[in-house]
Design an enzyme around this catalytic site. Structure first.
Site, PDB file in Angstrom:
ATOM      1  CB  ALA A  92      -0.979  -0.145   1.364  1.00 27.36           C
ATOM      2  N   GLY A 146       0.367  -5.131   0.552  1.00 27.58           N
ATOM      3  CA  GLY A 146      -0.606  -5.059  -0.756  1.00 27.58           C
ATOM      4  C   GLY A 146      -0.355  -5.376  -1.724  1.00 27.58           C
ATOM      5  CD  GLU A 172      -2.773  -7.745   2.172  1.00 29.56           C
ATOM      6  OE1 GLU A 172      -2.189  -6.442   1.799  1.00 29.56           O
ATOM      7  OE2 GLU A 172      -3.337  -8.111   3.079  1.00 29.56           O
ATOM      8  CD  GLU A 198       1.174  -6.245   5.119  1.00 27.09           C
ATOM      9  OE1 GLU A 198       1.936  -6.868   5.424  1.00 27.09           O
ATOM     10  OE2 GLU A 198       0.636  -5.902   4.267  1.00 27.09           O
TER      11      GLU A 198
HETATM   12  N1  3HC Z   1       4.573   3.408  -0.112  1.00 26.02           N
HETATM   13  C1  3HC Z   1       5.289   4.376  -0.494  1.00 26.02           C
HETATM   14  N2  3HC Z   1       6.527   4.586  -0.919  1.00 26.02           N
HETATM   15  C2  3HC Z   1       7.322   3.560  -0.746  1.00 26.02           C
HETATM   16  C3  3HC Z   1       6.752   2.306  -0.350  1.00 26.02           C
HETATM   17  C4  3HC Z   1       5.499   2.476   0.033  1.00 26.02           C
HETATM   18  N3  3HC Z   1       4.845   1.201   0.279  1.00 26.02           N
HETATM   19  N4  3HC Z   1       7.825   1.727  -0.246  1.00 26.02           N
HETATM   20  C5  3HC Z   1       8.896   2.162  -0.770  1.00 26.02           C
HETATM   21  N5  3HC Z   1       8.395   3.732  -0.972  1.00 26.02           N
HETATM   22  C6  3HC Z   1       9.424   4.736  -1.623  1.00 26.02           C
HETATM   23  C7  3HC Z   1      10.554   4.915  -0.358  1.00 26.02           C
HETATM   24  O1  3HC Z   1       9.982   5.852   0.554  1.00 26.02           O
HETATM   25  C8  3HC Z   1      11.543   5.724  -1.325  1.00 26.02           C
HETATM   26  O2  3HC Z   1      11.276   6.890  -1.552  1.00 26.02           O
HETATM   27  P1  3HC Z   1      12.383   8.084  -1.518  1.00 26.02           P
HETATM   28  O3  3HC Z   1      13.137   7.681  -2.847  1.00 26.02           O
HETATM   29  O4  3HC Z   1      11.320   9.395  -1.863  1.00 26.02           O
HETATM   30  O5  3HC Z   1      12.998   7.949  -0.417  1.00 26.02           O
HETATM   31  C9  3HC Z   1      11.451   4.718  -2.384  1.00 26.02           C
HETATM   32  O6  3HC Z   1      10.222   4.173  -2.604  1.00 26.02           O
HETATM   33  C10 3HC Z   1      12.517   3.780  -2.837  1.00 26.02           C
HETATM   34  O7  3HC Z   1      12.661   2.771  -1.496  1.00 26.02           O
HETATM   35  P2  3HC Z   1      13.774   2.134  -0.939  1.00 26.02           P
HETATM   36  O8  3HC Z   1      15.003   3.295  -1.020  1.00 26.02           O
HETATM   37  O9  3HC Z   1      13.274   1.565   0.144  1.00 26.02           O
HETATM   38  O10 3HC Z   1      14.193   1.291  -2.013  1.00 26.02           O
HETATM   39  P3  3HC Z   1      14.832  -0.172  -2.040  1.00 26.02           P
HETATM   40  O11 3HC Z   1      15.104  -0.466  -3.517  1.00 26.02           O
HETATM   41  O12 3HC Z   1      16.126  -0.184  -1.095  1.00 26.02           O
HETATM   42  O13 3HC Z   1      13.638  -0.931  -1.435  1.00 26.02           O
HETATM   43  C11 3HC Z   1      11.510  -1.832  -1.079  1.00 26.02           C
HETATM   44  C12 3HC Z   1      12.438  -1.306  -2.033  1.00 26.02           C
HETATM   45  C13 3HC Z   1      11.997  -3.300  -0.726  1.00 26.02           C
HETATM   46  C14 3HC Z   1      10.039  -2.049  -1.814  1.00 26.02           C
HETATM   47  C15 3HC Z   1      11.465  -1.210   0.075  1.00 26.02           C
HETATM   48  O14 3HC Z   1      11.003   0.298  -0.093  1.00 26.02           O
HETATM   49  C16 3HC Z   1      10.324  -1.387   0.985  1.00 26.02           C
HETATM   50  O15 3HC Z   1      10.383  -2.490   1.791  1.00 26.02           O
HETATM   51  N6  3HC Z   1       9.264  -0.685   1.222  1.00 26.02           N
HETATM   52  C17 3HC Z   1       8.144  -1.374   2.033  1.00 26.02           C
HETATM   53  C18 3HC Z   1       7.170  -2.298   1.626  1.00 26.02           C
HETATM   54  C19 3HC Z   1       6.241  -2.276   2.771  1.00 26.02           C
HETATM   55  O16 3HC Z   1       6.316  -2.140   4.051  1.00 26.02           O
HETATM   56  N7  3HC Z   1       5.030  -2.744   2.255  1.00 26.02           N
HETATM   57  C20 3HC Z   1       4.061  -2.800   2.817  1.00 26.02           C
HETATM   58  C21 3HC Z   1       2.979  -1.540   3.225  1.00 26.02           C
HETATM   59  S1  3HC Z   1       1.731  -1.687   4.165  1.00 26.02           S
HETATM   60  C22 3HC Z   1       0.598  -2.439   3.379  1.00 26.02           C
HETATM   61  O17 3HC Z   1       0.813  -2.968   2.011  1.00 26.02           O
HETATM   62  C23 3HC Z   1      -0.806  -2.556   3.777  1.00 26.02           C
HETATM   63  C24 3HC Z   1      -1.863  -3.370   3.023  1.00 26.02           C
HETATM   64  O18 3HC Z   1      -1.824  -4.554   3.893  1.00 26.02           O
HETATM   65  C25 3HC Z   1      -3.016  -2.901   2.927  1.00 26.02           C
END
Ligand code: 3HC
Length: 648
Positions: A61, A100, A103, A123
């Site tokens: 998400a 997400g 999912e 998450e």
């Molecule tokens: N939403 C918005 N922006 C995101 C994001 C997300 N989920 N994940 C990463 N970004 C952004 C980062 O903030 C960063 O932005 P910036 O360049 O402005 O600083 C950019 O994307 C690149 O991210 P990274 O520097 O972390 O890039 P990497 O290549 O090192 O890693 C990744 C990529 C493995 C995808 C890592 O970013 C990550 O682990 N992201 C989070 C994943 C996550 O937690 N997903 C679950 C979200 S909650 C959810 O999905 C709820 C659902 O169940 C309803």
């Protein structure tokens, strides 16, 4: 347009293109609903592929939307619509299908992945639980115990593991989207397999309850892992519809919890830490071959960490005996990884083959980066670096892993001091995520960029520190320990302080940690510094007295505690020694409550944190939070001491 429908004969490819990580933003969700409806309405389209442009499948998400009012269509609706599609939908996953994103893939009727794809429900690391069906669909696909573990840990599955667990049907052998189209065509005319309609495989309820209890214990106060596990468990006893509704309610509740706000601060802080003024757009130098000088505990861990992540590693020791001991230490680390199931036989062999061993420094000539992990003594390090200057290429980077010496003084002996950087690893270096990247006075911007890039490649978190005694972490830890020692002398006992901090969320209190690490090294440092210590400063003698009594911690069977029975136990002799020290200092001992202990420690940490911020040693308060969380066991779900104190 962040989502487009591309027709190829009977297959419609829904392509998400929302850089950088294809987060499921409002625009993506809307686009997905529209493209799905369009594909289902088009009689020429008989099967659908869901794929992403750029570096990854949907990584979750959009975290930037958290804290804002939710905007329809919500992700659960999108996943439900995909699952309900009468035409088969195949998810084509590359990069990381997280949260997400995973999912969405679970909503599809089949999944194909590229060989290096990863899946996960991270998450919990943001203080929430999956909110778009992950806790209800994953157990239907792979069973409750495995789904509980995945949802509660937030860890990632490799494509190979995903195949083993039957999360994905197939690994692409050619172009991912082409292979996905082939699979989609094969599914035309067959009944669609909806994950949500699968029965939850039977499982042992008692064993699952035990698993849940273990997850909650391990979380040490963090709520989300237990909540995620409970929701998965719930899938076993309720309908999909009810399960989804309960999951969503729990998700909404947790999104606005203090813990989630704190963990989202940590998430943002980690991304921020890589943004360092002065190196924006600077290309790191290529690093392929890495030298590690010194294969003691720290050097061996560093070497393993590099070998684990694909670097060629040249290990150098001063003589054959030390080299053999170092090699044995490295083999031992791998044997333990193998035994615990963290790696297989083939991976171990491959990683070991990346390491070569020499008892002569000239073997380092081809290295792009050389890290020293020799004895923390200025003369020893200066001699080493002076000689390295004549061995390595002029553009090779030299790094010191010193904890307390001044890297600028070390850089003084190097030809080209702008290439000497500090890379301060934490022990055990192959496990601990933190690396302090120390910015020496003359450091070239591309060397600093390389330090951060290397830390990232190692799967670690690099935090930039200026030069000062102990850098960020040990300097703050010294202040933290000082506060604890004052309380010890004022009336608290080691077990009081440890219990209070463990209650706050640290895995271990400072005295238990000290016993594990050994008391002798800091004793030697205190003796070295005795002559220059300011006599007007308060000095607590308790640690010295313990060392004088031969109590160096676990390795001697006694330290702040006794380990004579094998277990940690309070030792009345230590209580007597502490009480005597207070008497000697003319202090009337008083009792401390757990909250007072925590308050004193946090005040001490924040005060030192403010100082190093003011001195420019650290770029921002959140970097201090990251150091404490990743190097010293501060509970991530509290966001960090500076976050708690509101210092940016
Ligand atoms: N939403 C918005 N922006 C995101 C994001 C997300 N989920 N994940 C990463 N970004 C952004 C980062 O903030 C960063 O932005 P910036 O360049 O402005 O600083 C950019 O994307 C690149 O991210 P990274 O520097 O972390 O890039 P990497 O290549 O090192 O890693 C990744 C990529 C493995 C995808 C890592 O970013 C990550 O682990 N992201 C989070 C994943 C996550 O937690 N997903 C679950 C979200 S909650 C959810 O999905 C709820 C659902 O169940 C309803």
């Amino acid at each position: 347009m962040s989502v487009t429908l591309i027709r190829d004969g009977s297959v419609g490819v829904i392509l998400i293109d929302n850089p950088p990580v294809n987060a499921a933003s409002h625009a993506v969700r809307t686009g997905l609903m529209e493209a799905l409806a369009e594909a289902n309405d088009d009689p020429d389209v008989q099967a659908i592929v869901l794929a992403c442009a750029g570096r990854t499948f949907v990584a979750g998400a959009d975290v930037k939307e958290f804290g804002q009012p939710p905007r329809a269509p919500l992700l659960p609706e999108v996943v439900n619509a995909i699952e309900a599609s009468p035409k088969p939908v195949v998810a084509a996953v590359h990069g990381t299908a997280l949260g997400g994103g995973f999912e969405l893939a679970l909503g599809a009727h089949a999944r194909i992945a590229s060989a290096d794809a990863q899946f996960g429900l991270p998450e919990v690391k943001l203080g929430i639980i999956p909110g778009a069906g992950g806790t209800q669909r994953l157990p239907r696909l792979i069973g409750v115990p495995a789904a509980m573990e995945i949802a509660a840990s937030g860890r990632r599955l490799s494509a190979a593991e995903a195949v083993k667990l039957a999360v994905v049907e197939r690994i692409a052998t050619g172009d991912l989207v082409d292979d996905a189209k082939t699979l989609a065509r094969e599914l035309i005319g067959q009944p669609v397999r909806r994950t949500g309609e699968l029965a939850v495989p039977a499982f042992d309820v008692d064993a699952a309850d035990k698993q849940l209890a273990a997850i909650e214990k391990k979380a040490r106060g963090q709520v989300s892992p237990g909540r995620a596990a409970r929701m998965v468990l719930r899938a076993g006893s309720t309908s999909l519809q009810e399960g989804l509704a309960e999951e969503r309610a729990a998700f909404r509740e947790l999104v606005s919890s203090e813990q989630s706000v704190a963990l989202r601060h940590v998430f943002a802080a980690e991304r921020q830490a890589a943004k360092v003024p002065g190196i924006e757009g600077v290309e790191p130098r290529p690093v392929r071959i890495v030298g590690v000088v010194g294969a003691g505990l720290m050097g061996a861990g560093i070497a393993v960490s590099f070998a684990d992540t694909g670097f060629s590693v040249v290990v150098v020791e001063r003589d054959m005996a030390a080299l053999e001991a170092g090699q044995a230490r490295i083999r031992d680390i791998y044997q333990r990884m193998l035994k615990s199931g963290r790696i297989g036989e083939a991976a171990m062999t491959e990683r070991l083959s990346r390491l070569s061993y020499f008892d002569e420094r000239k073997a380092l000539a081809a290295c792009d980066l050389v890290i020293e992990a020799v004895f923390d003594d200025l003369q020893v390090k200066q001699e080493l670096f002076a000689s390295l200057s004549g061995i390595v290429r002029p553009d090779a980077i030299l790094a010191t892993n010193t904890s307390y010496l001044d890297p600028d003084v070390i850089a003084g002996v190097v030809t080209g001091p702008e290439r000497l950087i500090g890379l301060h690893f934490f022990s055990p270096a192959n496990v601990m995520r933190l690396v302090e990247v120390v910015r020496t006075a003359k450091l070239a911007p591309d060397v600093l960029a390389t330090g951060l890039a290397v830390a990232k490649k190692l799967g670690k978190l690099g935090v930039v520190s200026g030069v000062c005694e102990g850098f960020i972490g040990n300097r703050i830890f010294t202040a933290y320990r000082r506060e604890c020692d004052f309380m010890l002398e004022d009336g608290a006992l080691p077990q009081d302080i440890d219990a209070a901090l463990e209650g706050y969320g640290f895995p271990m209190g400072p005295y238990a940690v000290n016993d594990m690490a050994g008391l002798d090294i800091s004793w030697a440092r205190r003796k070295r510094n005795a002559a220059t210590r300011d006599p007007s400063e308060r000095y607590v003698v308790i640690a010295d007295r313990l060392c004088e009594a031969g109590r160096f911690g676990r390795k001697t069977g006694k330290g702040y505690y006794t380990y004579e029975s094998g277990e940690k136990a309070v030792d009345p002799k230590v209580t007597a020694l502490i009480e005597a020290a207070s008497r000697e200092a003319g202090i009337e001992r008083r009792s401390f409550s757990a909250s007072e202990i925590v308050e004193r420690v946090m005040t001490g940490i924040v005060a030192e944190g403010r100082k190093i911020l003011a001195e420019g040693i650290v770029l921002r308060g959140s970097d201090i939070d990251l150091v404490l969380i990743n190097g010293y066991g501060y509970p991530a779900w509290r966001g960090g001491p500076m976050f708690q104190a509101g210092v940016e």
